[in-house]
Design an enzyme around this catalytic site. Structure first.
Site, PDB file in Angstrom:
ATOM      1  N   ASP A 125     -71.316 -38.100  10.955  1.00 50.62           N
ATOM      2  CA  ASP A 125     -71.063 -36.610  10.097  1.00 50.62           C
ATOM      3  C   ASP A 125     -72.985 -36.420   9.515  1.00 50.62           C
ATOM      4  OD1 ASP A 125     -68.626 -35.992  11.179  1.00 50.62           O
ATOM      5  OD2 ASP A 125     -67.822 -37.337   9.016  1.00 50.62           O
ATOM      6  N   HIS A 144     -69.145 -31.456  15.088  1.00 47.65           N
ATOM      7  CA  HIS A 144     -70.179 -31.418  14.869  1.00 47.65           C
ATOM      8  C   HIS A 144     -69.830 -30.256  14.476  1.00 47.65           C
ATOM      9  CE1 HIS A 144     -71.412 -35.141  17.941  1.00 47.65           C
ATOM     10  NE2 HIS A 144     -70.506 -35.285  16.936  1.00 47.65           N
ATOM     11  N   THR A 163     -64.918 -31.728   9.531  1.00 51.96           N
ATOM     12  CA  THR A 163     -65.006 -30.653  10.459  1.00 51.96           C
ATOM     13  C   THR A 163     -64.145 -31.197  11.062  1.00 51.96           C
ATOM     14  OG1 THR A 163     -67.407 -30.992  10.207  1.00 51.96           O
ATOM     15  CG2 THR A 163     -66.315 -29.606  11.939  1.00 51.96           C
ATOM     16  N   THR A 164     -63.064 -32.084  11.326  1.00 54.51           N
ATOM     17  CA  THR A 164     -61.889 -32.728  11.852  1.00 54.51           C
ATOM     18  C   THR A 164     -60.705 -32.146  11.329  1.00 54.51           C
ATOM     19  OG1 THR A 164     -63.387 -33.593  13.875  1.00 54.51           O
ATOM     20  CG2 THR A 164     -61.145 -33.603  14.253  1.00 54.51           C
ATOM     21  N   ARG A 224     -64.876 -36.621   1.779  1.00 55.51           N
ATOM     22  CA  ARG A 224     -65.999 -37.065   2.516  1.00 55.51           C
ATOM     23  C   ARG A 224     -65.968 -37.936   1.088  1.00 55.51           C
ATOM     24  NH1 ARG A 224     -69.716 -34.144   6.503  1.00 55.51           N
ATOM     25  NH2 ARG A 224     -68.233 -33.442   8.209  1.00 55.51           N
TER      26      ARG A 224
HETATM   27  P1  GDP Z   1     -72.684 -34.300  12.801  1.00 52.80           P
HETATM   28  O1  GDP Z   1     -70.507 -35.160  13.268  1.00 52.80           O
HETATM   29  O2  GDP Z   1     -73.269 -35.944  13.253  1.00 52.80           O
HETATM   30  O3  GDP Z   1     -72.297 -33.179  14.185  1.00 52.80           O
HETATM   31  O4  GDP Z   1     -71.959 -33.645  11.750  1.00 52.80           O
HETATM   32  P2  GDP Z   1     -71.091 -32.649  11.025  1.00 52.80           P
HETATM   33  O5  GDP Z   1     -70.712 -31.066  11.786  1.00 52.80           O
HETATM   34  O6  GDP Z   1     -69.179 -33.296  10.954  1.00 52.80           O
HETATM   35  O7  GDP Z   1     -71.282 -32.284   8.751  1.00 52.80           O
HETATM   36  C1  GDP Z   1     -72.853 -32.110   8.918  1.00 52.80           C
HETATM   37  C2  GDP Z   1     -72.756 -31.022   8.070  1.00 52.80           C
HETATM   38  O8  GDP Z   1     -73.200 -30.814   7.530  1.00 52.80           O
HETATM   39  C3  GDP Z   1     -71.965 -29.816   8.859  1.00 52.80           C
HETATM   40  O9  GDP Z   1     -71.685 -28.585   8.118  1.00 52.80           O
HETATM   41  C4  GDP Z   1     -73.503 -29.392   9.050  1.00 52.80           C
HETATM   42  O10 GDP Z   1     -73.568 -27.872   9.094  1.00 52.80           O
HETATM   43  C5  GDP Z   1     -74.416 -29.943   7.396  1.00 52.80           C
HETATM   44  N1  GDP Z   1     -75.536 -29.699   7.519  1.00 52.80           N
HETATM   45  C6  GDP Z   1     -76.420 -30.810   8.345  1.00 52.80           C
HETATM   46  N2  GDP Z   1     -78.012 -30.622   8.432  1.00 52.80           N
HETATM   47  C7  GDP Z   1     -77.963 -29.892   6.899  1.00 52.80           C
HETATM   48  C8  GDP Z   1     -78.504 -29.836   5.850  1.00 52.80           C
HETATM   49  O11 GDP Z   1     -79.994 -30.195   5.963  1.00 52.80           O
HETATM   50  N3  GDP Z   1     -78.562 -29.720   4.405  1.00 52.80           N
HETATM   51  C9  GDP Z   1     -76.855 -28.915   3.856  1.00 52.80           C
HETATM   52  N4  GDP Z   1     -77.219 -28.874   3.251  1.00 52.80           N
HETATM   53  N5  GDP Z   1     -76.550 -29.192   5.497  1.00 52.80           N
HETATM   54  C10 GDP Z   1     -76.341 -29.648   6.659  1.00 52.80           C
HETATM   55  P1  IMO Z   2     -68.100 -37.280  14.106  1.00 53.26           P
HETATM   56  O1  IMO Z   2     -68.531 -37.236  15.800  1.00 53.26           O
HETATM   57  C1  IMO Z   2     -66.241 -39.185  10.768  1.00 53.26           C
HETATM   58  C2  IMO Z   2     -63.482 -42.516  11.690  1.00 53.26           C
HETATM   59  C3  IMO Z   2     -62.434 -41.800  11.762  1.00 53.26           C
HETATM   60  C4  IMO Z   2     -61.353 -43.082  11.337  1.00 53.26           C
HETATM   61  C5  IMO Z   2     -62.183 -43.738  11.734  1.00 53.26           C
HETATM   62  C6  IMO Z   2     -61.005 -43.973  13.642  1.00 53.26           C
HETATM   63  O2  IMO Z   2     -67.991 -35.945  13.615  1.00 53.26           O
HETATM   64  O3  IMO Z   2     -69.665 -37.990  13.248  1.00 53.26           O
HETATM   65  P2  IMO Z   2     -59.985 -42.393  15.326  1.00 53.26           P
HETATM   66  O4  IMO Z   2     -59.719 -41.294  14.982  1.00 53.26           O
HETATM   67  O5  IMO Z   2     -61.569 -42.222  15.678  1.00 53.26           O
HETATM   68  O6  IMO Z   2     -59.429 -43.360  16.005  1.00 53.26           O
HETATM   69  O7  IMO Z   2     -61.037 -42.085  13.569  1.00 53.26           O
HETATM   70  O8  IMO Z   2     -63.212 -43.529  12.208  1.00 53.26           O
HETATM   71  N1  IMO Z   2     -63.890 -41.108  12.708  1.00 53.26           N
HETATM   72  C7  IMO Z   2     -65.151 -39.974  12.128  1.00 53.26           C
HETATM   73  N2  IMO Z   2     -65.794 -39.915  10.639  1.00 53.26           N
HETATM   74  N3  IMO Z   2     -67.043 -38.494  11.764  1.00 53.26           N
HETATM   75  C8  IMO Z   2     -67.179 -38.852  13.132  1.00 53.26           C
HETATM   76  O9  IMO Z   2     -67.322 -37.932  14.197  1.00 53.26           O
HETATM   77  C9  IMO Z   2     -65.405 -39.874  13.303  1.00 53.26           C
HETATM   78  N4  IMO Z   2     -65.113 -40.038  14.396  1.00 53.26           N
HETATM   79  C10 IMO Z   2     -63.884 -40.714  14.034  1.00 53.26           C
HETATM   80  O10 IMO Z   2     -62.276 -41.014  10.509  1.00 53.26           O
HETATM   81  O11 IMO Z   2     -61.705 -43.511   9.386  1.00 53.26           O
HETATM   82 MG    MG Z   3     -69.007 -34.420  12.112  1.00 51.14          MG
END
Ligand code: GDP
Ligand code: IMO
Ligand code: MG
Length: 446
Positions: free
Chosen positions: A20, A48, A315-316, A321
């Site tokens: 994330d 994502h 997100t999922t 967090r």
């Molecule tokens: P990913 O799994 O790595 O793609 O990240 P996620 O989408 O799960 O979580 C990142 C969150 O931060 C999302 O809700 C994005 O829209 C948000 N986000 C990304 N960049 C920024 C930023 O620079 N500032 C803020 N406030 N939010 C951000």
């Molecule tokens: P993105 O791509 C945050 C974490 C789960 C759990 C561990 C194992 O959005 O960054 P799983 O379902 O993979 O067997 O869970 O890994 N986890 C994540 N945490 N962002 C993710 O993906 C994750 N993918 C798995 O929360 O602790």
């Molecule tokens: Mg994510």
């Protein structure tokens, strides 16, 4: 792929923490300069988020380049694909007016079946049971990831995407899988066992998915081989993140694949030299969802403030967090594992308003100072962070569009990180939108 290096046109985007970090935003941004975006690991455990013109999209299986017109999407062999989720995602995008460009789906990617999701839940319940004191659940996303990868490694009963078009293979494999899982599911996930253990229903579902996905199914290795050889611009999108790596993460509190750059070879069939520029994505602080060690976790009001300002809810799964100060011991390790060229530093705006910003530069483990990360859960559980304190910045920075718009303290914070890790920060993100991005060219400390 012989002869001179062909990697200069490819980019990898990988998460450097526990997920994330904002990979979706950066993949969406970089997709505009690429022809193909490839997912190579994980499955629908990824979430994502991409924000385009104020509209938020949550992608789980579709590569995050899908919102960029003209970009081709590839789901390569290393991904475990839940076809139901994928079809829902494609339909959801269509309903919002996004006609996904061509999607290519590897015939060798493994299929997440309903019984894998049921098994994920059953195993978590077993681990959490008081009779298992000491084990403790992992806090998985419940998306069937571990059981699907386990089935792949077990071999005999696994189903690959190509098998969705082969009724005879499907029947045999589904039958075997259900035979091995039924007792556990009936005991520990009885509400799911009925449907998940109905072999005829599972085969019928799988054949239906095969019919709907048939035109996308192909040997993606060949497609990628040809694309790289033709110097098409290929972007590898890491899901999950380095500290969740099955081999190099904080085992057993990890996912079941290799989310780092090391997973690209096995996950696509391309040789290591096919990976060119590697961009590591890191938040300006630390988060983690699910169980496992997190030395810099803040349980008081500071952690709460980060969670609220950063909207740190999964997100999922929607889970809150866990939040804490930036862990530079872990970040340096993740940078090493991936051999990153640059860091994109995300969510810096969230830190506005703190009088001081603390960063962890070492751990105190059983009385000794340790600055080299050792991904050992028992050791990390006893690790006390050693902090350095940097001056905070009070003004909001979500409107900043260039380095000159940033307060000196924010620039100081970014410089400290790049110096400490030894890698330039090439981009700072100050909000979820595409426009809320500051490119730093060679990095602020260069
Ligand atoms: P990913 O799994 O790595 O793609 O990240 P996620 O989408 O799960 O979580 C990142 C969150 O931060 C999302 O809700 C994005 O829209 C948000 N986000 C990304 N960049 C920024 C930023 O620079 N500032 C803020 N406030 N939010 C951000
Ligand atoms: P993105 O791509 C945050 C974490 C789960 C759990 C561990 C194992 O959005 O960054 P799983 O379902 O993979 O067997 O869970 O890994 N986890 C994540 N945490 N962002 C993710 O993906 C994750 N993918 C798995 O929360 O602790
Ligand atoms: Mg994510």
């Amino acid at each position: 792929m012989t002869g001179p290096s062909v990697s200069s046109s490819t980019t990898a985007v990988v998460g450097l923490q526990w997920g994330d970090e904002g990979k979706g935003k950066i993949v969406d941004l970089l997709a505009a300069e690429h022809d193909i975006v490839v997912r190579y690991n994980g499955g629908a455990n990824a979430g994502h988020s991409v924000v385009v013109n104020g509209e938020r999209f949550a992608l789980h299986l579709m590569p995050s380049g899908v919102l960029c017109p003209g970009v081709r999407s590839v789901i390569a062999n290393g991904v475990v694909v839940d076809p139901e989720q994928l079809l829902n995602e494609i339909e959801g995008l269509r309903r919002r007016g996004i006609e996904a460009g061509p999607l290519l789906l590897s015939d060798r990617a493994h299929v997440v079946m309903p019984y894998h999701k049921a098994e994920d839940i059953a195993r978590e319940r077993i681990l959490a049971a008081p009779t298992q004191s000491g084990a403790g659940s992992i806090g998985t996303t419940g998306r069937g990831i571990g059981p699907a990868y386990a089935e792949k490694v077990q071999r005999g009963s696994a189903i690959r995407i190509g098998d969705l078009l082969r009724p005879d293979v499907l029947s045999a494999r589904v039958g075997t899988a259900i035979e091995t899982k039924r007792p556990m599911l009936e005991q520990h996930a009885p509400e799911l066992a009925g449907e998940a253990c109905d072999a005829d229903r599972m085969v019928e579902l799988a054949l239906g998915w095969g019919r709907q996905l048939a035109s996308s199914i192909t040997d993606t290795r060949r497609v990628l081989r040809d694309a790289v050889a033709a110097r098409e611009r290929v972007l590898f999108e890491g899901a999950n993140a380095t500290l969740l790596d099955i081999d190099h993460g904080t085992f057993p509190f990890v996912t079941s694949s290799s989310p780092s750059v090391l997973g690209i070879g096995p996950g696509t069939g391309l040789p290591p030299r096919a990976v060119g520029r590697t961009v590591g994505i890191a938040k300006a602080y630390q988060t983690r969802v699910g169980a496992g060690p997190m030395p810099t976790e803040l349980s008081g009001p500071e952690g709460e403030r980060i969670r609220e300002r950063g909207r740190e809810f999964g997100t999922t799964t929607g889970r809150p967090r866990r939040c804490g100060w930036l862990d530079l011991v872990a970040l340096r390790y993740a940078a090493e594992i991936n051999g990153i060229d640059e860091i994109a530093l995300m969510l810096l705006d969230v830190l506005a308003g703190f009088d001081e910003l603390r960063v962890c530069t070492a751990y105190r483990v059983r009385g000794r100072i340790e600055s080299d990360f050792h991904p050992d859960t028992a050791e990390l559980d006893g690790a006390e962070p050693v902090y350095e304190s940097l001056p905070g910045f009070s003004e909001e920075i979500t409107g900043a569009r260039s380095v000159s718009d940033l307060p000196a303290e924010a620039i100081g914070y970014v410089s400290f990180i790049s110096e400490h890790v030894g890698v330039p920060v090439s981009l700072v993100s100050v909000g979820p939108d595409r426009a809320q991005t500051i490119g730093l060219e060679r990095g602020v400390y260069a």
